[in-house]
Each structure stands twice: as structure tokens, then as C-alpha cells.
Design a protein around this motif. Sequence first.
Motif, PDB file in Angstrom:
ATOM      1  N   ARG A   1      -1.048   8.968   3.773  1.00  0.00           N
ATOM      2  CA  ARG A   1      -0.784   9.832   4.921  1.00  0.00           C
ATOM      3  C   ARG A   1      -0.780  11.301   4.510  1.00  0.00           C
ATOM      4  NH1 ARG A   1       1.194   6.631   9.369  1.00  0.00           N
ATOM      5  NH2 ARG A   1       1.828   4.585   8.653  1.00  0.00           N
ATOM      6  N   SER A   2      -0.210  11.630   3.354  1.00  0.00           N
ATOM      7  CA  SER A   2      -0.185  13.026   2.920  1.00  0.00           C
ATOM      8  C   SER A   2      -1.585  13.507   2.567  1.00  0.00           C
ATOM      9  CB  SER A   2       0.772  13.224   1.749  1.00  0.00           C
ATOM     10  OG  SER A   2       0.287  12.577   0.589  1.00  0.00           O
ATOM     11  N   THR A   3      -2.389  12.626   2.002  1.00  0.00           N
ATOM     12  CA  THR A   3      -3.763  12.985   1.664  1.00  0.00           C
ATOM     13  C   THR A   3      -4.558  13.290   2.918  1.00  0.00           C
ATOM     14  OG1 THR A   3      -3.679  11.581  -0.287  1.00  0.00           O
ATOM     15  CG2 THR A   3      -5.859  12.199   0.490  1.00  0.00           C
ATOM     16  N   VAL A   4      -4.439  12.429   3.902  1.00  0.00           N
ATOM     17  CA  VAL A   4      -5.154  12.639   5.158  1.00  0.00           C
ATOM     18  C   VAL A   4      -4.640  13.893   5.846  1.00  0.00           C
ATOM     19  CG1 VAL A   4      -5.549  11.712   7.469  1.00  0.00           C
ATOM     20  CG2 VAL A   4      -5.757  10.230   5.486  1.00  0.00           C
ATOM     21  N   ALA A   5      -3.324  14.097   5.842  1.00  0.00           N
ATOM     22  CA  ALA A   5      -2.743  15.279   6.483  1.00  0.00           C
ATOM     23  C   ALA A   5      -3.248  16.554   5.822  1.00  0.00           C
ATOM     24  CB  ALA A   5      -1.222  15.218   6.431  1.00  0.00           C
TER      25      ALA A   5
ATOM     26  N   LEU B   1      -6.748  17.260   6.900  1.00  0.00           N
ATOM     27  CA  LEU B   1      -6.834  17.728   8.279  1.00  0.00           C
ATOM     28  C   LEU B   1      -6.401  19.180   8.422  1.00  0.00           C
ATOM     29  CD1 LEU B   1      -5.462  14.608  10.190  1.00  0.00           C
ATOM     30  CD2 LEU B   1      -7.832  15.368   9.999  1.00  0.00           C
ATOM     31  N   THR B   2      -5.614  19.691   7.478  1.00  0.00           N
ATOM     32  CA  THR B   2      -5.142  21.065   7.585  1.00  0.00           C
ATOM     33  C   THR B   2      -5.998  22.043   6.787  1.00  0.00           C
ATOM     34  OG1 THR B   2      -3.581  20.717   5.776  1.00  0.00           O
ATOM     35  CG2 THR B   2      -2.754  20.375   8.018  1.00  0.00           C
ATOM     36  N   GLN B   3      -7.016  21.560   6.108  1.00  0.00           N
ATOM     37  CA  GLN B   3      -7.913  22.444   5.380  1.00  0.00           C
ATOM     38  C   GLN B   3      -8.695  23.284   6.389  1.00  0.00           C
ATOM     39  OE1 GLN B   3      -8.174  22.840   2.029  1.00  0.00           O
ATOM     40  NE2 GLN B   3      -6.431  21.449   1.912  1.00  0.00           N
ATOM     41  N   PRO B   4      -8.930  24.550   6.066  1.00  0.00           N
ATOM     42  CA  PRO B   4      -9.707  25.375   6.999  1.00  0.00           C
ATOM     43  C   PRO B   4     -11.132  24.853   7.134  1.00  0.00           C
ATOM     44  CG  PRO B   4      -9.251  26.568   4.960  1.00  0.00           C
ATOM     45  CD  PRO B   4      -8.533  25.257   4.878  1.00  0.00           C
ATOM     46  N   ILE B   5     -11.627  24.921   8.328  1.00  0.00           N
ATOM     47  CA  ILE B   5     -12.999  24.508   8.598  1.00  0.00           C
ATOM     48  C   ILE B   5     -13.909  25.673   8.253  1.00  0.00           C
ATOM     49  CG2 ILE B   5     -14.625  23.810  10.406  1.00  0.00           C
ATOM     50  CD1 ILE B   5     -12.187  22.627  11.876  1.00  0.00           C
ATOM     51  N   PRO B   6     -14.938  25.423   7.450  1.00  0.00           N
ATOM     52  CA  PRO B   6     -15.849  26.526   7.104  1.00  0.00           C
ATOM     53  C   PRO B   6     -16.472  27.096   8.373  1.00  0.00           C
ATOM     54  CG  PRO B   6     -16.408  24.521   5.890  1.00  0.00           C
ATOM     55  CD  PRO B   6     -15.334  24.174   6.865  1.00  0.00           C
ATOM     56  N   SER B   7     -16.472  28.405   8.461  1.00  0.00           N
ATOM     57  CA  SER B   7     -17.027  29.015   9.668  1.00  0.00           C
ATOM     58  C   SER B   7     -18.543  28.949   9.618  1.00  0.00           C
ATOM     59  CB  SER B   7     -16.560  30.455   9.808  1.00  0.00           C
ATOM     60  OG  SER B   7     -16.911  31.184   8.655  1.00  0.00           O
TER      61      SER B   7
ATOM     62  N   VAL C   1       0.855  -1.191   0.000  1.00  0.00           N
ATOM     63  CA  VAL C   1       0.000   0.000   0.000  1.00  0.00           C
ATOM     64  C   VAL C   1       0.891   1.241   0.000  1.00  0.00           C
ATOM     65  CG1 VAL C   1      -1.726   1.278   1.347  1.00  0.00           C
ATOM     66  CG2 VAL C   1      -1.846  -1.219   1.219  1.00  0.00           C
ATOM     67  N   ASP C   2       0.497   2.256  -0.749  1.00  0.00           N
ATOM     68  CA  ASP C   2       1.264   3.501  -0.813  1.00  0.00           C
ATOM     69  C   ASP C   2       0.885   4.381   0.382  1.00  0.00           C
ATOM     70  OD1 ASP C   2       2.632   5.809  -1.437  1.00  0.00           O
ATOM     71  OD2 ASP C   2       1.801   6.006  -3.451  1.00  0.00           O
ATOM     72  N   TRP C   3       1.473   4.071   1.519  1.00  0.00           N
ATOM     73  CA  TRP C   3       1.141   4.773   2.765  1.00  0.00           C
ATOM     74  C   TRP C   3       1.575   6.229   2.731  1.00  0.00           C
ATOM     75  CZ3 TRP C   3      -2.446   2.636   5.442  1.00  0.00           C
ATOM     76  CH2 TRP C   3      -2.595   1.254   5.407  1.00  0.00           C
ATOM     77  N   ALA C   4       2.675   6.541   2.074  1.00  0.00           N
ATOM     78  CA  ALA C   4       3.131   7.934   2.008  1.00  0.00           C
ATOM     79  C   ALA C   4       2.058   8.803   1.343  1.00  0.00           C
ATOM     80  CB  ALA C   4       4.449   8.035   1.252  1.00  0.00           C
ATOM     81  N   TYR C   5       1.477   8.296   0.273  1.00  0.00           N
ATOM     82  CA  TYR C   5       0.411   9.038  -0.398  1.00  0.00           C
ATOM     83  C   TYR C   5      -0.812   9.171   0.502  1.00  0.00           C
ATOM     84  CZ  TYR C   5      -3.478  10.129  -3.441  1.00  0.00           C
ATOM     85  OH  TYR C   5      -4.593  10.704  -3.974  1.00  0.00           O
TER      86      TYR C   5
END
Length: 91
Positions: A69-73, A76-82, A63-67
Motif C-alpha cells: 500500500r505504501s509503495t502504491v501510494a 500515486l503521489t509522484q509528480p506527473i511529467p508535464s 502478504v505484506d500489505w502495508a509495504y
Amino acid sequence: MDAIERAGGQSALATKLTKTAKESISHARVWNWINRGKKAPAELCPLIERVTGVACERLRPDVDWAYLRSTVASELTQPIPSATPKEASHG
């Protein structure tokens, strides 16, 4: 499988996974991963990693874990809509 040894055996791993998973993981299911040439499901690897310390990359090198993990990361760093602030009514 290193994860089984670190967990304290097949039953112990099944118990630890069941306590933290959204589903019941049976001893027989873990046994199949080892003895029938089946691999632990990729979706369970992060959980196995969490309870045993054995990296997903060692559990499922196919499994391409690096991909992933970066996708999930990045998600998670996308701004949450207010949320729209509720107007307070002062009568």
C-alpha cells in the motif's frame, strides 16, 4: 471466508468480481479458494476488498500489505511529467 458471506455466496462473489475485474472469475475458482485450501490470489485481494469490505490483510495475512500500500501510494503521489506544450501557429 467472510468475503463470500458478505457478497451473498460464492456465485455472487464470482459475479461481482467478474463485473469489475479484467478477467472472468468463475464460481468454481472461488470454490477452490475455500474448499481446496487455495488462497485467493494476492492480485485479486484489493478487488475482493472493494466489493466486500473485507480487508486484504484478512484475506491474505501472509502478504505484506502495508509495504504494498505504501509503495502504491508513493507512486500515486509522484509528480506527473508535464507534456511539452504544443506551439500554436497563428498564420
